[in-house]
Motif scaffolding. Structure first.
Motif, PDB file in Angstrom:
ATOM      1  N   GLU A  91      -2.066  -7.473  -8.905  1.00 35.80           N
ATOM      2  CA  GLU A  91      -2.441  -6.432  -7.943  1.00 35.80           C
ATOM      3  C   GLU A  91      -1.194  -5.702  -7.431  1.00 35.80           C
ATOM      4  N   LYS A  92      -0.109  -6.459  -7.252  1.00 37.38           N
ATOM      5  CA  LYS A  92       1.132  -5.836  -6.797  1.00 37.38           C
ATOM      6  C   LYS A  92       1.697  -4.896  -7.850  1.00 37.38           C
ATOM      7  N   GLU A  93       1.661  -5.328  -9.099  1.00 40.71           N
ATOM      8  CA  GLU A  93       2.284  -4.535 -10.167  1.00 40.71           C
ATOM      9  C   GLU A  93       1.529  -3.234 -10.434  1.00 40.71           C
ATOM     10  N   ILE A  94       0.197  -3.285 -10.409  1.00 36.25           N
ATOM     11  CA  ILE A  94      -0.565  -2.063 -10.722  1.00 36.25           C
ATOM     12  C   ILE A  94      -0.813  -1.216  -9.480  1.00 36.25           C
ATOM     13  N   GLY A  95      -0.429  -1.715  -8.302  1.00 37.82           N
ATOM     14  CA  GLY A  95      -0.502  -0.912  -7.089  1.00 37.82           C
ATOM     15  C   GLY A  95      -1.794  -1.004  -6.310  1.00 37.82           C
ATOM     16  N   THR A  96      -2.776  -1.777  -6.780  1.00 39.27           N
ATOM     17  CA  THR A  96      -4.054  -1.863  -6.066  1.00 39.27           C
ATOM     18  C   THR A  96      -3.956  -2.706  -4.802  1.00 39.27           C
ATOM     19  N   ILE A  97      -2.868  -3.478  -4.661  1.00 37.50           N
ATOM     20  CA  ILE A  97      -2.713  -4.284  -3.451  1.00 37.50           C
ATOM     21  C   ILE A  97      -2.587  -3.397  -2.214  1.00 37.50           C
ATOM     22  N   GLU A  98      -2.011  -2.202  -2.398  1.00 36.65           N
ATOM     23  CA  GLU A  98      -1.868  -1.289  -1.264  1.00 36.65           C
ATOM     24  C   GLU A  98      -3.228  -0.770  -0.803  1.00 36.65           C
ATOM     25  N   GLN A  99      -4.120  -0.542  -1.756  1.00 36.28           N
ATOM     26  CA  GLN A  99      -5.462  -0.086  -1.390  1.00 36.28           C
ATOM     27  C   GLN A  99      -6.217  -1.166  -0.630  1.00 36.28           C
ATOM     28  N   ILE A 100      -6.021  -2.422  -1.022  1.00 34.37           N
ATOM     29  CA  ILE A 100      -6.693  -3.522  -0.334  1.00 34.37           C
ATOM     30  C   ILE A 100      -6.110  -3.705   1.064  1.00 34.37           C
ATOM     31  N   ASN A 101      -4.797  -3.497   1.198  1.00 34.30           N
ATOM     32  CA  ASN A 101      -4.139  -3.714   2.486  1.00 34.30           C
ATOM     33  C   ASN A 101      -4.596  -2.743   3.573  1.00 34.30           C
ATOM     34  N   VAL A 102      -5.074  -1.570   3.176  1.00 34.40           N
ATOM     35  CA  VAL A 102      -5.505  -0.595   4.186  1.00 34.40           C
ATOM     36  C   VAL A 102      -6.976  -0.764   4.547  1.00 34.40           C
ATOM     37  N   THR A 103      -7.640  -1.733   3.953  1.00 32.99           N
ATOM     38  CA  THR A 103      -9.048  -2.003   4.266  1.00 32.99           C
ATOM     39  C   THR A 103      -9.114  -3.044   5.379  1.00 32.99           C
ATOM     40  N   LEU A 113      -1.092 -15.551 -11.437  1.00 32.91           N
ATOM     41  CA  LEU A 113      -0.903 -14.174 -11.912  1.00 32.91           C
ATOM     42  C   LEU A 113      -1.776 -13.170 -11.165  1.00 32.91           C
ATOM     43  N   ASN A 114      -2.686 -13.665 -10.346  1.00 32.45           N
ATOM     44  CA  ASN A 114      -3.734 -12.812  -9.795  1.00 32.45           C
ATOM     45  C   ASN A 114      -3.205 -11.795  -8.793  1.00 32.45           C
ATOM     46  N   ILE A 115      -2.626 -12.273  -7.699  1.00 36.75           N
ATOM     47  CA  ILE A 115      -2.134 -11.356  -6.669  1.00 36.75           C
ATOM     48  C   ILE A 115      -0.960 -10.536  -7.190  1.00 36.75           C
ATOM     49  N   VAL A 116      -0.122 -11.163  -8.052  1.00 37.60           N
ATOM     50  CA  VAL A 116       1.028 -10.447  -8.613  1.00 37.60           C
ATOM     51  C   VAL A 116       0.568  -9.249  -9.431  1.00 37.60           C
ATOM     52  N   TYR A 138       4.539 -15.364  -3.325  1.00 44.17           N
ATOM     53  CA  TYR A 138       5.994 -15.378  -3.186  1.00 44.17           C
ATOM     54  C   TYR A 138       6.712 -14.673  -4.340  1.00 44.17           C
ATOM     55  N   THR A 139       5.995 -14.245  -5.360  1.00 45.54           N
ATOM     56  CA  THR A 139       6.621 -13.592  -6.508  1.00 45.54           C
ATOM     57  C   THR A 139       6.243 -12.119  -6.554  1.00 45.54           C
ATOM     58  N   SER A 140       7.072 -11.334  -7.258  1.00 47.07           N
ATOM     59  CA  SER A 140       6.867  -9.887  -7.317  1.00 47.07           C
ATOM     60  C   SER A 140       6.367  -9.412  -8.672  1.00 47.07           C
ATOM     61  N   THR A 141       6.603 -10.196  -9.724  1.00 44.99           N
ATOM     62  CA  THR A 141       6.188  -9.799 -11.068  1.00 44.99           C
ATOM     63  C   THR A 141       5.431 -10.945 -11.731  1.00 44.99           C
TER      64      THR A 141
END
Length: 372
Positions: A204-216, A199-202, A282-285
């Motif tokens: 981050e994807k759902e709340i949108g913080t994964i995008e902030q990490i990706n630009v670091t 559930l961890n990375i998913v 591999y999952t989105s939600t």
């Protein structure tokens, strides 16, 4: 390392800020470990039996007393009618019927043999098999006692008397909880590791913080390690709590070195956490991750040898257990806790688990695509 340290601080703060995750990590395993060993028990007791005694002889009364004194059977009805005993079966009042013929003692003395009739309610196959096996074992023991008394008669040679003394290794008291608790503890550690990690990375994807990490400038392996290490530490803590509960409530003291258990568990957690992170990439939600994790965990548990012996499975199922990490940890836990096995005894399982950890975590790192 500085980037990894900041990631670990972030992950630990997120975990301890979320009280629901803390309840899942600590409270759920404790409750399950206190409840499941009492329910997950294949040792049948309180089996209802109806006895039809046509003989009413001293031998028939001795046999009935031996059955009821065993602690496995409850004398539901004592009758002389077979039809009445069938009514007890149909109404689920009895699980077995034992019919003693009218010439039971007479045939046993004169002809050295006598027949008994046993009928078993086989709707519940497990209860029928075990109940029938218990009853046959008691009858066989009763027969042995009778024959040993006859051997003492002058017309027999006293030297034929053989005394058999049994000795049960590793679990002398035949306590089923000693067999089940180590396996249940493996399942709880697996749930904490794979389920929460998936559930961890998913999240981050759902709340949108994964995008902030990706630009670091954080590298992929640093990101995956930051997600893996906190649950790896918490998994080892849950294992320690579980071993403490096993000792406090069930009196299970490991015959082997605890460092062997924690050493293998450390590698095992790397494998199941890698599997959870792989699912997460591999999952989105979170719903998708939960369903896939639940599906895999059910297969792992059913094919792990916890409830069913692997040797009794069909050949294709035995082959599937070779790629099941739960199988190896359950085997190692029982070997170390009950038999006192050391690292030399589990080196093959350790190397296989190390292979699982390397493959699954390497796959998780490669499958995570970081976009700037």
């Amino acid at each position: 390392m500085r980037s990894l340290r900041f990631l670990l601080q972030k992950e630990f703060r997120q975990i301890f800020r979320n009280t629901s995750i803390l309840r899942i990590i600590f409270l759920m395993p404790i409750i399950q470990l206190l409840v499941l060993p009492w329910a997950a028990d294949y040792e049948m007791k309180n089996i209802n039996i109806t006895v039809i005694d046509h003989d009413h002889s001293p031998y028939s009364r001795q046999l009935i007393s031996k059955i009821t004194a065993s602690g496995y059977f409850i004398l539901q009805d004592y009758t002389s009618s077979y039809n009445q005993s069938l009514v007890d079966i149909e109404k689920d009042k009895s699980d077995l019927i034992l019919e003693i013929p009218a010439s039971f003692q007479k045939n046993l003395i004169k002809e050295n043999e006598s027949k008994l009739f046993v009928a078993v309610n086989a709707i519940n196959g497990v209860k029928a098999n075990l109940g029938g096996a218990y009853l046959i074992s008691i009858i066989r023991n009763f027969n042995g006692n009778i024959r040993s008394k006859w051997i003492q008669f002058p017309r027999f040679n006293p030297e034929l008397n053989i005394n058999v003394v049994s000795s049960d290794w590793y679990n002398p008291e035949m306590n089923y909880k000693y067999f089940m608790v180590p396996g249940i503890l493996v399942i709880l550690v697996t749930l904490v590791g794979s389920f929460l990690a998936s559930l961890n990375i998913v999240k981050e994807k759902e709340i949108g913080t994964i995008e902030q990490i990706n630009v670091t400038p954080i590298k992929k392996y640093q990101f995956v390690l930051g997600k893996l290490i906190p649950f790896w530490v918490l998994g080892l803590i849950v294992l320690g709590i579980g071993l403490g509960i096993s000792r406090l409530f069930y009196g299970i003291i490991s015959a082997g070195n605890l460092f062997v258990i924690f050493g293998f568990a450390a590698v095992y957690l790397l494998a199941v956490l890698g599997l959870g992170l792989l699912i997460s990439t591999y999952t989105s939600t979170q719903q998708q991750a939960m369903l896939i994790s639940f599906f895999l965990i059910m297969i792992f548990v059913l094919l792990g040898g916890l409830y069913t012996s692997i040797d009794s499975m069909p050949h294709w199922a035995q082959m599937m257990t070779k790629v099941n990490p739960v199988t190896y940890f359950i085997e190692v836990m029982r070997m170390v806790v009950l038999k006192g096995s050391g690292f030399a005894d589990i080196k093959n399982q350790f190397l296989i688990m190390l292979g699982f950890a390397m493959v699954l975590n390497g796959w998780a790192v490669l499958s995570y695509r970081k976009r700037y």
